[in-house]
Design a protein around this motif. Structure first.
Motif, PDB file in Angstrom:
ATOM      1  N   LEU A  38     -13.651  -6.891  -4.576  1.00  0.00           N
ATOM      2  CA  LEU A  38     -12.511  -6.991  -5.438  1.00  0.00           C
ATOM      3  C   LEU A  38     -11.564  -8.351  -5.356  1.00  0.00           C
ATOM      4  CD1 LEU A  38     -10.603  -4.886  -6.932  1.00  0.00           C
ATOM      5  CD2 LEU A  38      -9.667  -4.301  -4.855  1.00  0.00           C
ATOM      6  N   ILE A  69     -15.163   0.126  -3.973  1.00  0.00           N
ATOM      7  CA  ILE A  69     -15.307  -1.459  -3.944  1.00  0.00           C
ATOM      8  C   ILE A  69     -14.724  -1.979  -2.777  1.00  0.00           C
ATOM      9  CG2 ILE A  69     -14.834  -3.460  -5.447  1.00  0.00           C
ATOM     10  CD1 ILE A  69     -14.154  -1.657  -7.611  1.00  0.00           C
ATOM     11  N   GLY A  85      -7.441  -0.564  -3.197  1.00  0.00           N
ATOM     12  CA  GLY A  85      -8.119   0.338  -2.770  1.00  0.00           C
ATOM     13  C   GLY A  85      -7.755   1.447  -1.597  1.00  0.00           C
ATOM     14  N   SER A  86      -7.070   0.606  -0.715  1.00  0.00           N
ATOM     15  CA  SER A  86      -6.325   1.452   0.276  1.00  0.00           C
ATOM     16  C   SER A  86      -5.414   2.342  -0.315  1.00  0.00           C
ATOM     17  CB  SER A  86      -5.727   0.435   1.417  1.00  0.00           C
ATOM     18  OG  SER A  86      -6.764  -0.304   2.199  1.00  0.00           O
ATOM     19  N   GLU A 100     -13.410  -5.061  -0.079  1.00  0.00           N
ATOM     20  CA  GLU A 100     -12.226  -5.867  -0.547  1.00  0.00           C
ATOM     21  C   GLU A 100     -12.604  -7.313  -0.806  1.00  0.00           C
ATOM     22  OE1 GLU A 100     -12.506  -4.006   2.359  1.00  0.00           O
ATOM     23  OE2 GLU A 100     -10.857  -2.892   2.389  1.00  0.00           O
ATOM     24  N   THR A 124       0.818  -1.258   0.012  1.00  0.00           N
ATOM     25  CA  THR A 124       0.022   0.016   0.125  1.00  0.00           C
ATOM     26  C   THR A 124       0.830   1.315   0.122  1.00  0.00           C
ATOM     27  OG1 THR A 124      -1.865  -1.139   1.178  1.00  0.00           O
ATOM     28  CG2 THR A 124      -1.615   1.359   1.126  1.00  0.00           C
ATOM     29  N   VAL A 166     -12.250   2.715  -7.395  1.00  0.00           N
ATOM     30  CA  VAL A 166     -11.409   1.461  -6.726  1.00  0.00           C
ATOM     31  C   VAL A 166     -11.461   1.706  -5.444  1.00  0.00           C
ATOM     32  CG1 VAL A 166      -9.174   0.323  -6.794  1.00  0.00           C
ATOM     33  CG2 VAL A 166     -10.125   1.420  -8.848  1.00  0.00           C
ATOM     34  N   SER A 167     -11.301   2.659  -4.563  1.00  0.00           N
ATOM     35  CA  SER A 167     -11.459   2.696  -3.023  1.00  0.00           C
ATOM     36  C   SER A 167     -12.792   2.283  -2.398  1.00  0.00           C
ATOM     37  CB  SER A 167     -10.813   3.959  -2.578  1.00  0.00           C
ATOM     38  OG  SER A 167     -11.458   5.069  -3.130  1.00  0.00           O
ATOM     39  N   ALA A 225      -6.753   5.383  -2.027  1.00  0.00           N
ATOM     40  CA  ALA A 225      -7.279   6.258  -1.084  1.00  0.00           C
ATOM     41  C   ALA A 225      -6.178   6.891  -0.270  1.00  0.00           C
ATOM     42  CB  ALA A 225      -8.185   5.670  -0.064  1.00  0.00           C
TER      43      ALA A 225
END
Length: 334
Positions: A173, A168, A209-210, A170, A131, A165-166, A213
């Motif tokens: 995804l 969605i 996603g993380s 987990e 990340t 994307v963030s 973000a």
């Protein structure tokens, strides 16, 4: 001579500078909050088995279990003892490492956790590293490219993709990644732990996603820093752009990034429960789900404690790091 005698004593002679004493008070206060939170977590884990309606042992063993077996298991869990006696025994067991025996596997709870916890820590740790490796370069690059209103289309496209994307979950995804890379392309294993490639999809499901973000926070903070006087001074000295951005600007934008990073890591710990179950990763996640389904209360209590203690520890570490990077916040709170 009189002036020398009446001169004030230096702060160091009476226990250190005011800043050091303030930071020490801050650390003691944070450790006290951590200890109180940990005690509340332990108390909640103990109360779980008493808050569940009905007989938890009967629920775990099934309706066909003999009364003798139910009585033996209740005695083993000391459920017939006074509540205070149970609580003291529970605390003593936690301190001594006697966390009880799983009702289903009949294995010591500590043995089950010792087998599964390293896999969960590996997954969470790799996810956090990935990340950061995605968020910091993307956030920094987008801040440099879009500063002073430049490249508006690039900014809009990046913001839109990051937001989608963030948003969605987990688990969804993870299902999409399995379908694309495991079912359709057949380049990665679907589930299990058959080698290093088995962890790629779980890490991707947790980190994408993380990372996007967090990259948005890095960009916003860095744009704010790039407009400050010390950055303009560094540019006036004709320093290399890479030195201006990486040496002067980025470190001053890390406060909010570290704060959000700590929150994301805490969230990742909880998200591993679902993602591990989707990918059949041999961590604590599937074990926790199984313990809930089978009503294996000793194992469930221990896993709740482990997850809660990890989240509390992460928050404590983030607070300590921020107190070093931003002493002004320490002074305000102390």
């Amino acid at each position: 001579m009189t002036a020398a005698v009446d001169a004030p004593v230096a702060p160091a002679a009476v226990g250190g500078s005011p800043g050091t004493r303030t930071w020490a008070r801050y650390v003691v206060r944070r450790l006290g909050v951590f200890a109180l939170s940990l005690w509340l977590l332990v108390t909640f884990a103990f109360a779980m088995i008493h808050l569940i309606p009905g007989d938890p042992v009967r629920a775990a063993l099934g309706l066909n279990a003999s009364p003798e077996l139910v009585a033996a298991r209740r005695a083993e869990l000391r459920l017939d003892d006074p509540i205070l006696s149970q609580y003291v025994h529970y605390l003593g067991g936690l301190v001594s490492g006697e966390w009880g025996v799983s009702l289903q596997s009949r294995l010591p709870v500590t043995q089950v956790i010792a087998e599964r916890l390293p896999n969960t820590l590996l997954l969470a740790g790799l996810t956090f590293v990935v990340t950061l490796l995605i968020a910091l370069p993307i956030g920094t690059g987008m801040a440099v490219l879009t500063q002073q209103g430049r490249h508006r289309l690039l900014e809009l496209g990046y913001t839109g993709v990051a937001m989608v994307v963030s948003a969605i979950p987990e688990f969804l995804l993870g299902v999409l990644l399995v379908y694309v890379f495991a079912v359709r392309m057949e380049v990665l294993p679907i589930a299990g732990n058959a080698g290093p490639s088995s962890i790629i999809l779980p890490v991707a499901a947790l980190s994408l996603g993380s990372a996007l973000a967090l990259s948005r926070i890095v960009r916003v903070e860095l744009l704010s820093v790039l407009g400050r006087d010390f950055v303009r001074t560094a540019r006036a000295k004709r320093l290399r752009p890479s030195r201006v951005y990486l040496r002067h600007a980025l470190p001053n934008a890390l406060t909010a990034t570290i704060t959000l990073g700590g929150l994301l890591l805490s969230g990742l710990i909880a998200s591993t429960v679902i993602v591990e179950s989707i990918f059949a990763w041999p961590g604590l996640g599937p074990t926790m789900v199984s313990s809930i389904i089978t009503k294996d209360y000793p194992l469930m209590q221990a896993i709740v404690l482990i997850y809660g203690a990890m989240v509390l520890s992460i928050n404590l570490v983030v607070d300590m790091v921020l107190s070093v990077l931003d002493p002004r916040s320490t002074i305000r709170e102390a």
